[in-house]
Design an enzyme around this catalytic site. Structure first.
Site, PDB file in Angstrom:
ATOM      1  N   VAL A  75       1.222  -3.766   3.897  1.00 22.20           N
ATOM      2  CA  VAL A  75       1.177  -5.061   4.586  1.00 22.20           C
ATOM      3  C   VAL A  75       2.423  -5.905   4.339  1.00 22.20           C
ATOM      4  CG1 VAL A  75      -1.332  -5.227   4.764  1.00 22.20           C
ATOM      5  CG2 VAL A  75      -0.168  -6.122   2.739  1.00 22.20           C
ATOM      6  N   LYS A 133       0.531   3.468  -2.918  1.00 21.95           N
ATOM      7  CA  LYS A 133      -0.611   4.368  -3.112  1.00 21.95           C
ATOM      8  C   LYS A 133      -0.171   5.834  -3.086  1.00 21.95           C
ATOM      9  CE  LYS A 133      -4.324   1.433  -1.224  1.00 21.95           C
ATOM     10  NZ  LYS A 133      -3.695   0.101  -1.116  1.00 21.95           N
ATOM     11  N   TYR A 177      -4.041   3.244   7.470  1.00 16.73           N
ATOM     12  CA  TYR A 177      -5.331   2.548   7.501  1.00 16.73           C
ATOM     13  C   TYR A 177      -6.243   3.204   8.553  1.00 16.73           C
ATOM     14  CZ  TYR A 177      -2.430  -0.840   5.009  1.00 16.73           C
ATOM     15  OH  TYR A 177      -1.578  -1.437   4.126  1.00 16.73           O
ATOM     16  N   SER A 211       0.799  -1.235   0.000  1.00 20.43           N
ATOM     17  CA  SER A 211       0.000   0.000   0.000  1.00 20.43           C
ATOM     18  C   SER A 211       0.826   1.277   0.000  1.00 20.43           C
ATOM     19  CB  SER A 211      -0.938   0.034   1.199  1.00 20.43           C
ATOM     20  OG  SER A 211      -1.972  -0.892   1.029  1.00 20.43           O
ATOM     21  N   TYR A 236      -2.570  -2.171 -10.942  1.00 19.81           N
ATOM     22  CA  TYR A 236      -2.681  -2.008  -9.495  1.00 19.81           C
ATOM     23  C   TYR A 236      -1.931  -3.119  -8.760  1.00 19.81           C
ATOM     24  CZ  TYR A 236      -4.800  -1.876  -4.860  1.00 19.81           C
ATOM     25  OH  TYR A 236      -4.996  -1.835  -3.500  1.00 19.81           O
TER      26      TYR A 236
END
Lengths: 305, 305, 305, 305
Positions: free
Chosen positions: D259, D64, D241, D61, D189
């Site tokens: 993660v 992102k 998160y 992540s 992605y």
């Protein structure tokens, strides 16, 4: 019939261990988890009883059915249903969320707490005392039992611990679905939940709904036919909390349960059934009560579908 | 009866202007908004028709009822209901939210899209072709009409624009409620929605369910009795999208609607009704169809409650 | 600086027409929609003012910042954050839903109403009067203004129409996040929202937070350093209702708004800013206030990121 | 500094037992739960490393953040934020619910999966290959490491098990927030999530953001200043998160976790930090990584608030 009741009741007793007596107020905890009772009144006024049929318990959410009938008698349909919806909610009976996420913010239906607070607020009367008197009188008439009383210990406990219902009521007030004094409405709501009945009372209420609102002994009309039908429809779509769908699938009988352990069932044109078994499953329905109604539906072909 | 149908249909025509023809795919937009048709088949196999009773339209969500019956015939109850719930959802038919917020993440019931994708995935067959053939064959048998066909223009459009259903299907796959190839399941789902019927087909399906699964002409058992009841129960609790509760209150008739404009109704032990009126209300139900079923329920005392 | 303020204020006035004065209580409606005022106090105690800088208005949700600081001074961190969370909610400030859907059922953070009701309940004092006195005193100290007063007309109106907050408070009580008398907690909550300030007061509060809790004139420590940081962090993540994220992106300045039209901003180690403009956007933030802070951030490079 | 890193790392190792290595794909399970590594690069280009600083892991992540920067470089602000919001969601990173309940149905922000799928779809290129090449090139440039590669085993596993992301993507397509081929967008992605890095790469990315997008060695502008700020703002409001709020309170440092066990932190105008520790807490953040960043924030006064 007597034999059937015996067998069905015996069978249901095996399941009481799977459930637990309601414990959110001390008074309900006093119930005996293994008690099971049943009463059937058919359209010819035959009365059959078995087990702890005469044990007293508080009516709790079963009162929602009767108060709905009363709200519909005291007001226009269209007015009642501008304040409370007709749709199953898919959520637990004490959910607040839908009051916020629904387009209309109305309670989904009169069988969840929020909806029943609304129907309670629609009972007519010039004073709190008169409303309470009219309400209690209507319960007595439907149950054909003038000795029905409010259990004041339960009522006081409900009132004391009723902050979740209080939260709902203030939200309903804020959004215009109830008017007047919130605590007064809640007071009547807690009282109606605390009326003491036994399975005979429930069976009588059931047969009075099953006979489309006419007292089968006297022929007196207690409830309008269309209202008696509406009430039974709500029993099917939302009578057993968020297990209503499954119960309808398994039994096909209009029924309404309460956390006091009672269930009233009303088979149109056929019979009223009252069951009692205070051991509840996770959804808040009587474990033995559900088992009994399933068995009776199968044995007596009571499924309306 | 013929006169009643005429009057009821005439009356319902006044309401078509309040609705709109479904427009999410071009094929559905071609329907004539003012069309209204009806067919009744009673338990003595009398057939009554009126208006645009023989106009063809796609069955759409009405197929959910038939596919549920098929899933229950092809699998154990307990298996089916481990994959899809029995409870009304209180949400629109194409809602995804509950798949996330439900404790179980199961679709609430087989009448919403997510649930019907699950039941579709439970149809047995060694290949996609065999599943399709079995499915179409079962529709034909229930409708007693061997000429039922998939409308391939509608099917292709559904498939092309079906990304919301696709999203649900992938979520269901992710959570273990469907297995196998997602696109294959969706393909069968889009096909079943695209089967063309008229009101006579629907009335026949309705009477076959009303007679507890037995063909009233031949006595052949098409569906098990308990399954025919289950199906009608779901029609009452969830058949009319998120207006199911209100429809049950107003008519007391098990029914299932589709955005093609059709409604199948099944009055237990009494009659099957097919209605058609492509002008839909905001919930996706036929405006005229609802009006007709309300009127018929009142005039013919069809309310089961 | 004076010129910058003039220009920025002039520019912002063009936007007041896009907003509306809060109208949920009559007192707030009396505000003049076109008013815009600003005050800056820098770390050297220079004070710059422009426009309606001395107009009085009620502090409303800006009080949440100060009450949070007070709750953190009166209690252990761990205790405070066992009763209210630290996460942005993604929902409107008066949302009840998350109290039901959150795993913990705790209010998400102290900047939404439910969270602020919790922090209010954590203010220490032997009596309601003492709590109120301590609270008002702390506001006065942070604003360096002993004449700060509660506007009792606003307070009474808030109290009268506060059924939504009342609903939240009863739910919080029910779930154990507040204890004691609900109406007493709400009373203090409504009072703190009704304290009257002007932009100079807000700028002073802002610089006191910007200087990590130390009075820049006297060197007196008013708030612990870590608490001053925490408070500014909450201002960034949740200070501008459900437009906090966008505001942070556009300005990079910790700020908190209120529906009275005020915004307090605190640029760490740099300056405090008070703005006033009662015309609000749909999220409840001052239209002109946001414009001013965006312009100032760009011109003076105040973005902390 | 070297000593501080040693102590901080040693301390953090005590907490690795409280966490678990990600297990949703087999490749991630291979990580060594007790590994902890750190790299700091300050504004003078001093590089400090400790522990397993050179262990390779997939960026997950953290990508992102970089893809958001790229989307903002490839498109107008206003266009990007018409497709993805700027607000924290208050929900888990892979939540679908808000896509349905939000007024706009837009993903709340670019740091949750749904939002990152949108920003991925906004990367420009004439073909899938060109988009991938541009993307990988940008990652290499920001990390100053031309040997960065996609871990194809991880990529294939992600793709195989990515039905939840697939569901989101189809819903986003259905609602018009992404266009083009869903599987192509998802492919890019999954690839970006599978890029392998070590803590030195992350620290370099961190310092490049901290220096407002300018390479501190060469003076080359890699990212526009305003975009570098925006990215850091999102790191604070939504980078960790649904523990972002708490992390901001405890550290006051813009950071983004993945993660794979990595966290990139960027202290404006001060330093970039890369940490690695594959033992994750329940929210999906590196247990040791959070501990390290908390300690460093306190010891080095890195809190920006």
């Amino acid at each position: 019939m007597k034999n059937i009741l015996k067998e069905v009741l015996e069978e249901s007793k095996k399941y009481t261990e799977e459930g637990n007596v309601a414990s959110y107020i001390p008074e309900l905890k006093k119930a005996n988890r293994d008690d099971v009772g049943i009463c059937i009144i058919d359209r010819y006024n035959n009365i059959y009883t078995e087990g702890n049929y005469s044990t007293k318990f508080t009516i709790q959410s079963i009162s929602k059915v009767i108060v709905l009938a009363m709200a519909l008698m005291d007001n226009d349909w269209s007015y009642v249903f501008s304040k409370v919806g007709m749709e199953p909610s898919g959520d637990p009976f004490n959910s607040i969320m839908k009051l916020e996420t629904n387009d209309t913010k109305r309670p989904n239906n009169p069988m969840i707490n929020a909806g029943a607070i609304v129907t309670t607020s629609l009972i007519k009367g010039d004073s709190a005392e008169e409303k309470e008197a009219r309400m209690l009188n209507f319960f007595r008439k439907l149950a054909k039992n003038d000795s029905l009383q409010i259990n004041y210990d339960v009522y006081k406990s409900e009132k004391l611990t009723g902050d979740r219902n209080r939260a709902m009521a203030y939200l309903l007030k804020n959004d215009g679905f109830i008017t007047g004094d919130v605590e007064e409405v809640l007071d009547l709501y807690f009282k109606q939940c605390s009326i003491e009945v036994d399975t005979v009372d429930l069976a009588r209420i059931g047969i009075n709904l099953a006979s489309y609102g006419v007292d089968i002994e006297t022929g007196e009309r207690l409830i309008r036919k269309d209202i008696s039908r509406m009430v039974k429809t709500f029993m099917v779509t939302c009578g057993m909390y968020d297990a209503s769908g499954e119960f309808a699938i398994r039994t096909g009988i209009p029924a309404k349960s309460g956390v006091g352990g009672g269930i009233v069932a009303s088979v149109p044109n056929t019979m009223g059934i009252g069951v009692y078994g205070p051991a509840l499953d996770k959804k808040g329905n009587s474990v033995a009560g559900i088992k009994i109604l399933e068995d009776l539906s199968n044995r007596l072909e009571l499924n309306i579908f």
